[in-house]
Design an enzyme around this catalytic site. Structure first.
Site, PDB file in Angstrom:
ATOM      1  N   ASP A   8       0.850  -1.190   0.000  1.00  0.00           N
ATOM      2  CA  ASP A   8       0.000   0.000   0.000  1.00  0.00           C
ATOM      3  C   ASP A   8       0.890   1.247   0.000  1.00  0.00           C
ATOM      4  O   ASP A   8       2.080   1.182   0.340  1.00  0.00           O
ATOM      5  CB  ASP A   8      -0.878  -0.027   1.251  1.00  0.00           C
ATOM      6  CG  ASP A   8      -1.706   1.233   1.394  1.00  0.00           C
ATOM      7  OD1 ASP A   8      -2.463   1.544   0.461  1.00  0.00           O
ATOM      8  OD2 ASP A   8      -1.575   1.918   2.433  1.00  0.00           O
ATOM      9  N   ASP A  10      -0.392   5.222   0.728  1.00  0.00           N
ATOM     10  CA  ASP A  10      -0.684   6.234   1.742  1.00  0.00           C
ATOM     11  C   ASP A  10      -0.914   5.585   3.102  1.00  0.00           C
ATOM     12  O   ASP A  10      -1.770   4.719   3.254  1.00  0.00           O
ATOM     13  CB  ASP A  10      -1.913   7.047   1.334  1.00  0.00           C
ATOM     14  CG  ASP A  10      -1.970   8.399   2.031  1.00  0.00           C
ATOM     15  OD1 ASP A  10      -1.131   8.650   2.924  1.00  0.00           O
ATOM     16  OD2 ASP A  10      -2.838   9.211   1.690  1.00  0.00           O
ATOM     17  N   LYS A 180      -9.042  -2.982  -3.558  1.00  0.00           N
ATOM     18  CA  LYS A 180      -8.885  -3.638  -2.257  1.00  0.00           C
ATOM     19  C   LYS A 180     -10.099  -3.372  -1.385  1.00  0.00           C
ATOM     20  O   LYS A 180     -10.591  -2.248  -1.378  1.00  0.00           O
ATOM     21  CB  LYS A 180      -7.633  -3.091  -1.540  1.00  0.00           C
ATOM     22  CG  LYS A 180      -6.328  -3.374  -2.222  1.00  0.00           C
ATOM     23  CD  LYS A 180      -5.150  -2.719  -1.488  1.00  0.00           C
ATOM     24  CE  LYS A 180      -5.187  -1.220  -1.539  1.00  0.00           C
ATOM     25  NZ  LYS A 180      -4.012  -0.571  -0.904  1.00  0.00           N
ATOM     26  N   ASP A 205      -1.355  -0.396   6.011  1.00  0.00           N
ATOM     27  CA  ASP A 205      -1.662   0.211   7.306  1.00  0.00           C
ATOM     28  C   ASP A 205      -3.142   0.174   7.639  1.00  0.00           C
ATOM     29  O   ASP A 205      -3.524   0.485   8.768  1.00  0.00           O
ATOM     30  CB  ASP A 205      -1.222   1.679   7.295  1.00  0.00           C
ATOM     31  CG  ASP A 205      -2.091   2.513   6.361  1.00  0.00           C
ATOM     32  OD1 ASP A 205      -2.793   3.418   6.844  1.00  0.00           O
ATOM     33  OD2 ASP A 205      -2.106   2.240   5.142  1.00  0.00           O
TER      34      ASP A 205
END
Length: 256
Positions: A8, A10, A180, A205
């Protein structure tokens, strides 16, 4: 030992405009070890080339556009596989529209084969009307991702999922979601890496997108507590990630 990584952006590699130094070091370790990886993002507002330029210019992370797989690319791959025609109407920004048209799709508002909905910060009521009528006539309804909000300095703003939800309400149909944590983008990304799911690790995250993308698709996951999901939430997660770290600096690469 993982042969490939899905990562990922951000909250994992950077936070908005703020760099996460451990994220850059993590990527550099992968590059040094020549371990294949793909940045996997639901963001459809930017092209892979634009994302690569931003990584280089703002965060000193130097990668090729080919290492960036967006929900836009997954959408194009899905439409190509479905093979229902080449006419499309899109609600979205240039990062979504331009690659779809470059892939050979033709803009059509009245009788498209596909209606693709993503984040559009300039969306209008007439765009919603056009999409609604086309879907009612039988166009395949695709949503780029189900993210209801976008975290920003201003707070949680409406995301693509909120835009798509309006069309779902007006058509009383559920979109085919691409990004996702859906299987479509994960299957495509693993295929791009040329690996089996058991060889790949999903790193992110956000439990609800990144980690569930791994859990729901039989891919091991690494939750890093550098962004969306907070440490105090971990004990209450319904299914734990395969691995958990506070920082990507803690990750150990196990090599043969």
């Amino acid at each position: 030992m993982y042969k490939g990584y899905l990562i990922d952006l951000d909250g994992t590699i950077y936070r908005g405009s703020e760099p996460i130094p451990a994220g850059r070091r993590f990527v550099e370790q992968l590059q040094a070890r020549q371990i294949p990886f793909l940045f996997l993002t639901n963001n459809t507002t930017k092209t892979p080339g634009t994302v690569a330029d931003r990584l280089a210019n703002e965060f000193s992370i130097h990668v090729s556009p080919e290492t960036i797989y967006t929900a836009t690319l997954a959408t194009i791959d899905y439409m190509n596989d479905a093979d229902k025609g080449k006419k499309v109407f899109v609600i979205g920004e240039p990062g979504l529209i331009d690659p779809i048209l470059a892939a050979g799709y033709v803009w059509e508002e009245k009788n498209p084969d596909y209606v693709v909905i993503g984040l559009d910060t300039n969306v209008t009521y007439e765009k919603f009307v056009t999409a609604t009528l086309a879907i009612q006539k039988g166009a395949t309804f695709i949503g780029t991702n189900s993210d209801k909000n976008i975290p920003t300095e201003r707070g949680l703003l409406p995301g693509a999922g909120s835009v798509i939800a309006l069309i779902e309400a007006s058509t009383q149909q559920t979109a085919i979601y691409i990004g996702k944590p859906e299987a479509i983008i994960m299957d495509k990304a693993v295929k791009v890496l040329g690996m089996e799911k058991s060889d790949v690790l999903m790193v992110g995250d956000n439990y609800t997108t990144d980690i569930l993308a791994g859990i729901n698709n039989e891919i091991d996951s690494l939750l890093v507590l550098s962004g969306y999901t907070q440490k105090e939430e971990v004990p209450t997660l319904p299914v734990p990630p395969t691995h958990l770290v506070d920082s990507l600096d803690e990750w150990t690469f196990n090599e043969a």
